[in-house]
Write a protein that holds these residues in place. Sequence first.
Motif, mmCIF file in Angstrom:
data_model
loop_
_atom_site.group_PDB
_atom_site.id
_atom_site.type_symbol
_atom_site.label_atom_id
_atom_site.label_comp_id
_atom_site.label_asym_id
_atom_site.label_seq_id
_atom_site.Cartn_x
_atom_site.Cartn_y
_atom_site.Cartn_z
ATOM 1 N N GLU A 195 39.885 22.536 -12.994
ATOM 2 C CA GLU A 195 40.820 22.526 -14.127
ATOM 3 C C GLU A 195 41.946 23.530 -13.931
ATOM 4 O O GLU A 195 43.084 23.281 -14.355
ATOM 5 N N HIS A 196 41.662 24.643 -13.283
ATOM 6 C CA HIS A 196 42.698 25.635 -13.011
ATOM 7 C C HIS A 196 43.625 25.193 -11.873
ATOM 8 O O HIS A 196 44.796 25.578 -11.835
ATOM 9 N N MET A 197 43.102 24.391 -10.941
ATOM 10 C CA MET A 197 43.865 24.011 -9.761
ATOM 11 C C MET A 197 44.659 22.730 -9.931
ATOM 12 O O MET A 197 45.722 22.565 -9.321
ATOM 13 N N ALA A 198 44.148 21.793 -10.734
ATOM 14 C CA ALA A 198 44.600 20.402 -10.687
ATOM 15 C C ALA A 198 46.093 20.219 -10.932
ATOM 16 O O ALA A 198 46.710 19.307 -10.362
ATOM 17 N N ASP A 199 46.690 21.041 -11.774
ATOM 18 C CA ASP A 199 48.097 20.858 -12.106
ATOM 19 C C ASP A 199 49.046 21.692 -11.246
ATOM 20 O O ASP A 199 50.253 21.694 -11.482
ATOM 21 N N THR A 200 48.525 22.392 -10.256
ATOM 22 C CA THR A 200 49.374 23.263 -9.445
ATOM 23 C C THR A 200 50.031 22.486 -8.309
ATOM 24 O O THR A 200 49.443 21.571 -7.743
ATOM 25 N N ASP A 201 51.228 22.883 -7.971
ATOM 26 C CA ASP A 201 51.947 22.235 -6.869
ATOM 27 C C ASP A 201 51.216 22.415 -5.548
ATOM 28 O O ASP A 201 51.155 21.478 -4.736
ATOM 29 N N VAL A 202 50.675 23.618 -5.305
ATOM 30 C CA VAL A 202 50.057 23.876 -4.009
ATOM 31 C C VAL A 202 48.817 23.012 -3.821
ATOM 32 O O VAL A 202 48.546 22.527 -2.717
ATOM 33 N N ALA A 203 48.043 22.756 -4.895
ATOM 34 C CA ALA A 203 46.871 21.880 -4.768
ATOM 35 C C ALA A 203 47.296 20.457 -4.428
ATOM 36 O O ALA A 203 46.684 19.797 -3.579
ATOM 37 N N LYS A 204 48.348 19.971 -5.085
ATOM 38 C CA LYS A 204 48.809 18.609 -4.808
ATOM 39 C C LYS A 204 49.329 18.489 -3.383
ATOM 40 O O LYS A 204 49.071 17.481 -2.699
ATOM 41 N N ARG A 205 50.066 19.478 -2.933
ATOM 42 C CA ARG A 205 50.566 19.452 -1.555
ATOM 43 C C ARG A 205 49.425 19.528 -0.539
ATOM 44 O O ARG A 205 49.390 18.777 0.438
ATOM 45 N N GLU A 206 48.497 20.466 -0.777
ATOM 46 C CA GLU A 206 47.439 20.704 0.200
ATOM 47 C C GLU A 206 46.505 19.511 0.312
ATOM 48 O O GLU A 206 46.196 19.044 1.425
ATOM 49 N N ILE A 207 46.041 18.988 -0.808
ATOM 50 C CA ILE A 207 45.068 17.900 -0.769
ATOM 51 C C ILE A 207 45.733 16.600 -0.303
ATOM 52 O O ILE A 207 45.111 15.784 0.386
ATOM 53 N N ALA A 208 47.010 16.419 -0.624
ATOM 54 C CA ALA A 208 47.732 15.269 -0.070
ATOM 55 C C ALA A 208 47.778 15.345 1.454
ATOM 56 O O ALA A 208 47.629 14.341 2.151
ATOM 57 N N SER A 209 47.957 16.552 1.974
ATOM 58 C CA SER A 209 47.979 16.740 3.422
ATOM 59 C C SER A 209 46.622 16.400 4.025
ATOM 60 O O SER A 209 46.543 15.785 5.098
ATOM 61 N N PHE A 210 45.546 16.778 3.346
ATOM 62 C CA PHE A 210 44.201 16.430 3.820
ATOM 63 C C PHE A 210 44.072 14.908 3.936
ATOM 64 O O PHE A 210 43.536 14.387 4.921
ATOM 65 N N TYR A 211 44.544 14.202 2.913
ATOM 66 C CA TYR A 211 44.458 12.742 2.928
ATOM 67 C C TYR A 211 45.241 12.137 4.083
ATOM 68 O O TYR A 211 44.833 11.123 4.662
ATOM 69 N N ARG A 212 46.385 12.726 4.418
ATOM 70 C CA ARG A 212 47.227 12.144 5.468
ATOM 71 C C ARG A 212 46.626 12.324 6.855
ATOM 72 O O ARG A 212 47.073 11.689 7.814
ATOM 73 N N CYS A 213 45.637 13.195 6.981
ATOM 74 C CA CYS A 213 44.985 13.416 8.277
ATOM 75 C C CYS A 213 43.729 12.558 8.397
ATOM 76 O O CYS A 213 43.187 12.058 7.408
#
Length: 436
Positions: free
Chosen positions: A154-172
């Motif tokens: 809940e603390h992470m979900a709305d942060t830009d860095v979480a969206k960027r980081e986890i999107a990067s995980f998906y792209r790999c």
Amino acid sequence: MVHPCATKVLVIGYVWPEPRSSAASGHMMQILEVFLQQGWDITFSSPAGFGEQRADLTALGIREEPIELNNSSFDTFISELKPDIVLFDQFMMEEQFGWRVEKHCPDALRVLESSDLQSLRHSRHQRLKERLKASDDNNDFRKLFAPALREEFEHMADTDVAKREIASFYRCDLTLMVSEVEIELLVEQFGFARNLLHWCPLMVDLPDSPPVPFEERAHFLHIGNFRHAPNWDAVLWLKTAIWPLIREQLPGAQLHIYGAYTPPKATALHNPAQGFHIMNWAEDALQVMSAARVCMAPLRFGAGIKGKIVDAMLCGTPNVTTPVGAEAMHGEEAWPGAVVNTAREFADHAVRLHTDKARWQEAQTHGKTLLANRYRQSLHGPALIQKLKDCQENLANIRRDNFTGSMLRHHHHKSTQYMAQWIEAKNRHNEQPCGI
């Protein structure tokens, strides 16, 4: 000598590895060593400048190739290299170079070395700042140290860095994770596919020689790169809250603090009269760790697993830390020292370990067992190689089933490509002499 048919690996590093300065670089060197043991052909590249303490990769038989951001010279470089595996060191490198890798080497396995879950570390840092603003109590942090995974999400979900980081995980095609807790957070709360993650903690060889005995050691020790925010915060908590409580019980005690890239604000804390010594960078971290009686790691925020604690176990040095420091480090094994929530508890357990030989030896034994059961390179190295080979053999299926990653690559890579090409064109224009 590398066999001409050997697997070709390109590592795109956020920085050039400095294993004597940070645990992240130490882990990268461990991964490179596992690749070298396979006889793989390795090229390490980075857009970063050379640091003061960088490792000599060429001496290990690894080629070094500086690269530039937003420059099509990388396209020529990777097209000629034709790697079988591309390892991105931290998600920012995948953001910058992922589209170029996919365009010019679409069949290369794309792997991300996460180091730690940076969005989790940033979220915890923010919560610590809020806690310190809300209360001047510098002692008790138990509420901060014990959030459920849902609360972390809940603390992470709305942060830009979480969206960027986890999107990067998906792209790999695969992401290497040092922390089992972070794997569970990603899978259970973010709905991330478990098969796209691989647990690869710090990998070490167990020491052959016995550790320095209790009687030949002295002082307390803290060690950590000052550029890493959790380490600097730990030094501040030591200075303001923990160390005064230790000196009340041991008036002659000394604390030696080592760290790479020591800033003036840290050297200003140096106070020999209080036994508080800022020692700057350690030429040999294991040597100073072996000379200390107790390692102190008072981490109030952070993520991943802690290299300083693994080093302490390698040296037979008991430690005192927080639940943040111990997170994902020991599984069901006994802790080699103490895990505490308050400054008072920290001081009391540190003093007991420093003065009680039997308790100290018991903690040392726990550390030896923990190393053997969770951190042996002979276990994790082969597991990593097998996982990479399995991914290569099943790459088409992995990419087909990872439809989210395919969507993210489609949209992100196009926008990143156009932005990079615009920046490159702008840079070329700025470099032209006046009048042209």
